[in-house]
Write a protein that holds these residues in place. Sequence first.
Motif: not given
Length: 77
Positions: A12-16, A18
């Motif tokens: 998860f990167v910034d809540g998304k 990836t």
Amino acid sequence: MTITVNGAQVIFVDGKLTLSYFNVSFSAGKFPNSLNGQLQITPDQGVTMTSSQEDVATIAKKLIQAMVADQTEQESK
């Protein structure tokens, strides 16, 4: 050459969600002239979360062939 796409590592990167990389294993040739190994195919190499197994395997094959060609070139010097 046998290439198997074993799975993907995602984070998860910034809540998304990836893609970090796809795990790929390969084997080619017959003993004593064989080559086996594993690769991590990353988004920098042109894959995405929606890439098919075939797409990932195609990129892996090109990378493996380039590594073999580079090694052959180094040995001939």
